[in-house]
Design a protein around this motif. Structure first.
Motif, mmCIF file in Angstrom:
data_model
loop_
_atom_site.group_PDB
_atom_site.id
_atom_site.type_symbol
_atom_site.label_atom_id
_atom_site.label_comp_id
_atom_site.label_asym_id
_atom_site.label_seq_id
_atom_site.Cartn_x
_atom_site.Cartn_y
_atom_site.Cartn_z
ATOM 1 N N PRO A 40 -17.999 -3.498 -2.141
ATOM 2 C CA PRO A 40 -17.297 -4.053 -0.987
ATOM 3 C C PRO A 40 -17.773 -3.423 0.303
ATOM 4 C CG PRO A 40 -15.920 -2.472 -2.153
ATOM 5 C CD PRO A 40 -17.144 -2.670 -2.992
ATOM 6 N N GLU A 41 -17.876 -4.248 1.349
ATOM 7 C CA GLU A 41 -18.237 -3.721 2.652
ATOM 8 C C GLU A 41 -17.046 -2.964 3.245
ATOM 9 O OE1 GLU A 41 -21.163 -3.937 4.137
ATOM 10 O OE2 GLU A 41 -22.058 -5.057 2.493
ATOM 11 N N LEU A 42 -17.355 -1.987 4.089
ATOM 12 C CA LEU A 42 -16.283 -1.292 4.785
ATOM 13 C C LEU A 42 -15.603 -2.277 5.732
ATOM 14 C CD1 LEU A 42 -17.789 2.167 5.774
ATOM 15 C CD2 LEU A 42 -15.782 1.778 4.344
ATOM 16 N N PRO A 43 -14.341 -2.607 5.507
ATOM 17 C CA PRO A 43 -13.673 -3.551 6.394
ATOM 18 C C PRO A 43 -13.441 -2.929 7.764
ATOM 19 C CG PRO A 43 -12.098 -2.599 4.866
ATOM 20 C CD PRO A 43 -13.461 -2.090 4.464
ATOM 21 N N SER A 44 -13.384 -3.739 8.771
ATOM 22 C CA SER A 44 -13.137 -3.260 10.123
ATOM 23 C C SER A 44 -11.709 -3.607 10.524
ATOM 24 C CB SER A 44 -14.132 -3.899 11.099
ATOM 25 O OG SER A 44 -13.859 -3.479 12.419
ATOM 26 N N GLY A 45 -10.857 -2.600 10.560
ATOM 27 C CA GLY A 45 -9.470 -2.817 10.937
ATOM 28 C C GLY A 45 -8.660 -3.568 9.900
ATOM 29 N N ALA A 46 -9.183 -3.672 8.662
ATOM 30 C CA ALA A 46 -8.489 -4.446 7.638
ATOM 31 C C ALA A 46 -7.356 -3.665 6.989
ATOM 32 C CB ALA A 46 -9.478 -4.899 6.570
ATOM 33 N N ALA A 47 -7.456 -2.348 7.002
ATOM 34 C CA ALA A 47 -6.462 -1.533 6.296
ATOM 35 C C ALA A 47 -5.155 -1.462 7.071
ATOM 36 C CB ALA A 47 -7.006 -0.129 6.072
ATOM 37 N N THR A 48 -4.075 -1.671 6.358
ATOM 38 C CA THR A 48 -2.734 -1.473 6.887
ATOM 39 C C THR A 48 -2.003 -0.553 5.929
ATOM 40 O OG1 THR A 48 -1.774 -3.324 5.664
ATOM 41 C CG2 THR A 48 -2.728 -3.810 7.845
ATOM 42 N N PRO A 49 -0.911 0.085 6.354
ATOM 43 C CA PRO A 49 -0.159 0.915 5.410
ATOM 44 C C PRO A 49 0.238 0.151 4.146
ATOM 45 C CG PRO A 49 0.555 1.361 7.636
ATOM 46 C CD PRO A 49 -0.397 0.204 7.726
ATOM 47 N N MET A 50 0.615 -1.119 4.297
ATOM 48 C CA MET A 50 1.019 -1.900 3.135
ATOM 49 C C MET A 50 -0.155 -2.175 2.199
ATOM 50 S SD MET A 50 3.199 -5.449 3.001
ATOM 51 C CE MET A 50 4.583 -4.602 3.807
ATOM 52 N N SER A 51 -1.328 -2.497 2.778
ATOM 53 C CA SER A 51 -2.495 -2.760 1.930
ATOM 54 C C SER A 51 -2.934 -1.499 1.199
ATOM 55 C CB SER A 51 -3.646 -3.333 2.759
ATOM 56 O OG SER A 51 -4.176 -2.374 3.659
ATOM 57 N N LEU A 52 -2.776 -0.339 1.820
ATOM 58 C CA LEU A 52 -3.122 0.921 1.153
ATOM 59 C C LEU A 52 -2.175 1.216 0.000
ATOM 60 C CD1 LEU A 52 -3.964 3.137 4.263
ATOM 61 C CD2 LEU A 52 -5.573 2.213 2.583
ATOM 62 N N VAL A 53 -0.884 0.982 0.204
ATOM 63 C CA VAL A 53 0.090 1.181 -0.870
ATOM 64 C C VAL A 53 -0.216 0.249 -2.039
ATOM 65 C CG1 VAL A 53 2.516 0.913 -1.516
ATOM 66 C CG2 VAL A 53 1.916 2.059 0.621
ATOM 67 N N ASP A 54 -0.500 -1.026 -1.727
ATOM 68 C CA ASP A 54 -0.819 -1.994 -2.779
ATOM 69 C C ASP A 54 -2.081 -1.586 -3.536
ATOM 70 O OD1 ASP A 54 1.368 -3.575 -2.182
ATOM 71 O OD2 ASP A 54 0.237 -4.928 -0.859
ATOM 72 N N ALA A 55 -3.096 -1.123 -2.808
ATOM 73 C CA ALA A 55 -4.355 -0.745 -3.448
ATOM 74 C C ALA A 55 -4.188 0.497 -4.311
ATOM 75 C CB ALA A 55 -5.430 -0.509 -2.389
ATOM 76 N N LEU A 56 -3.428 1.471 -3.846
ATOM 77 C CA LEU A 56 -3.181 2.676 -4.639
ATOM 78 C C LEU A 56 -2.507 2.323 -5.956
ATOM 79 C CD1 LEU A 56 -1.954 5.069 -1.807
ATOM 80 C CD2 LEU A 56 -3.878 5.532 -3.335
ATOM 81 N N ARG A 57 -1.519 1.448 -5.895
ATOM 82 C CA ARG A 57 -0.818 1.042 -7.119
ATOM 83 C C ARG A 57 -1.743 0.258 -8.049
ATOM 84 N NH1 ARG A 57 4.375 -0.104 -4.184
ATOM 85 N NH2 ARG A 57 5.724 1.682 -4.609
ATOM 86 N N ALA A 58 -2.555 -0.630 -7.481
ATOM 87 C CA ALA A 58 -3.436 -1.464 -8.294
ATOM 88 C C ALA A 58 -4.494 -0.622 -9.012
ATOM 89 C CB ALA A 58 -4.109 -2.520 -7.422
ATOM 90 N N VAL A 59 -5.082 0.343 -8.314
ATOM 91 C CA VAL A 59 -6.093 1.203 -8.927
ATOM 92 C C VAL A 59 -5.514 1.981 -10.099
ATOM 93 C CG1 VAL A 59 -7.490 3.269 -8.543
ATOM 94 C CG2 VAL A 59 -7.570 1.406 -6.902
ATOM 95 N N ALA A 60 -4.281 2.462 -9.937
ATOM 96 C CA ALA A 60 -3.651 3.268 -10.984
ATOM 97 C C ALA A 60 -2.911 2.424 -12.015
ATOM 98 C CB ALA A 60 -2.688 4.265 -10.354
ATOM 99 N N GLY A 61 -2.766 1.126 -11.755
ATOM 100 C CA GLY A 61 -2.034 0.280 -12.686
ATOM 101 C C GLY A 61 -0.561 0.592 -12.739
ATOM 102 N N LEU A 62 0.013 0.923 -11.580
ATOM 103 C CA LEU A 62 1.405 1.363 -11.531
ATOM 104 C C LEU A 62 2.360 0.188 -11.365
ATOM 105 C CD1 LEU A 62 0.919 4.401 -9.140
ATOM 106 C CD2 LEU A 62 1.327 4.498 -11.603
ATOM 107 N N PRO A 63 3.570 0.295 -11.924
ATOM 108 C CA PRO A 63 4.580 -0.736 -11.715
ATOM 109 C C PRO A 63 5.079 -0.732 -10.277
ATOM 110 C CG PRO A 63 5.515 1.125 -12.903
ATOM 111 C CD PRO A 63 4.036 1.359 -12.821
#
Length: 305
Positions: A2-25
């Motif tokens: 993936p390319e480094l997004p420009s301004g794409a990260a938000t606190p909500m997207s980071l929380v979602d990504a952290l959970r998705a990587v770890a497979g968390l409920p």
């Protein structure tokens, strides 16, 4: 990759990504999901007022804290295999409280929110439940600073006992004393009287949490809250790099934390340990990751509820 997004990260997207990587409920903590809530006391040193006027760090108080481990594996039955450990603690009360987050590595794995999101996207598991290692390797090669935390942990694996671990604050905090003098500090929380690393076979027989509970019962969990003092030119915006000669430079002991008992998990869930909660005399670090982290903690807590 993936390319480094420009301004794409938000606190909500980071929380979602952290959970998705770890497979968390959905209601699990987005990071440091395994933990134990504890209580204790804090006694300041005579030097604390030279560094900050914050009453949370210069006055005796009760402590609410949480030891944690970040496995990144949703169905893990234990935490012995986790490398990164966490120790979050609240000092003071009311509007004179500070909530400090520390971990067993002195650097974070990303410099900016966008880079953190791209890192997580690169490590996202595929249909087989595993990340694409070619994609991970390509991202790492293009973003070598994202490997510094892993490299530190590989070279300095933490003791298996949470009570024997040294914890670092990766951010540089502006601290102001009663004379109005401000300088940047970094927190370093060191075990007292636990210089000897526990034997690995003893750790495996008890596990992280049982070892911690046994040491608390024996009144054997104490930490010195230290701060490293800045020098001219020290980087304060990049949490993936350490200050020059950080291990050898001057450190001041602000006080001592003694862990005296355990608390129900709900006590720490209610506390959140939001890094934005800092009593006057300790300011918000200027780096981008801190700004994202303080917002993400609120989102994660709201979703858990």
């Amino acid at each position: 990759m993936p390319e480094l997004p420009s301004g794409a990260a938000t606190p909500m997207s980071l929380v979602d990504a952290l959970r998705a990587v770890a497979g968390l409920p959905p209601k699990a903590r987005a990071s440091f999901c395994w933990g134990r809530c504890v209580r204790g006391t804090y006694a300041p040193s005579d030097q604390a007022k030279e560094i900050t006027k914050s009453r949370s760090l210069t006055m005796p108080c009760r402590v609410l804290a949480r030891f944690s481990a970040d496995c990144g594996i949703a169905n893990a039955v234990g935490t012995d295999g986790c490398s990164l450990r966490g120790f979050s603690f609240r000092l003071g009360s009311g509007n004179q409280r500070s909530e400090i987050l520390t971990q067993s590595a002195p650097v974070h794995f990303a410099r900016t929110s966008d880079q953190m999101l791209a890192f997580l996207q690169a490590h996202m598991p595929g249909p087989d439940g595993k990340p694409d290692m070619a994609q991970v390797a390509a991202f790492s090669a293009a973003n070598p600073e994202t490997q510094r935390q892993a490299s530190y942990l590989a070279a300095n694996p933490p003791p298996a006992s949470l009570a024997c671990t040294t914890y670092w604050g990766v951010h540089a905090f502006p601290a102001t004393n009663a004379r109005g003098e401000t300088r940047f500090i970094k927190f370093k929380v060191m075990p007292v009287g636990q210089e000897r690393r526990p034997a690995e076979d003893a750790v495996k027989s008890t596990g992280l949490w049982r070892d911690l509970e046994a040491r608390i019962a024996a009144r054997d969990v104490r930490f010195s809250v230290m701060v490293l003092l800045d020098r001219p030119g020290d980087p304060v915006m990049d949490v993936t790099i350490r200050w020059p000669d950080e291990d050898g430079r001057e450190a001041v002991r602000l006080g001592t934390i003694v862990i005296t008992g355990t608390e129900p998990s709900e006590a720490c869930d209610a506390a959140v340990f939001n890094p934005a909660n800092l009593a006057e005399g300790i300011g918000h670090p200027p780096d981008e990751i801190f700004a994202a982290r303080r917002a993400a903690y609120v989102i994660s807590r709201t979703r858990r509820r």
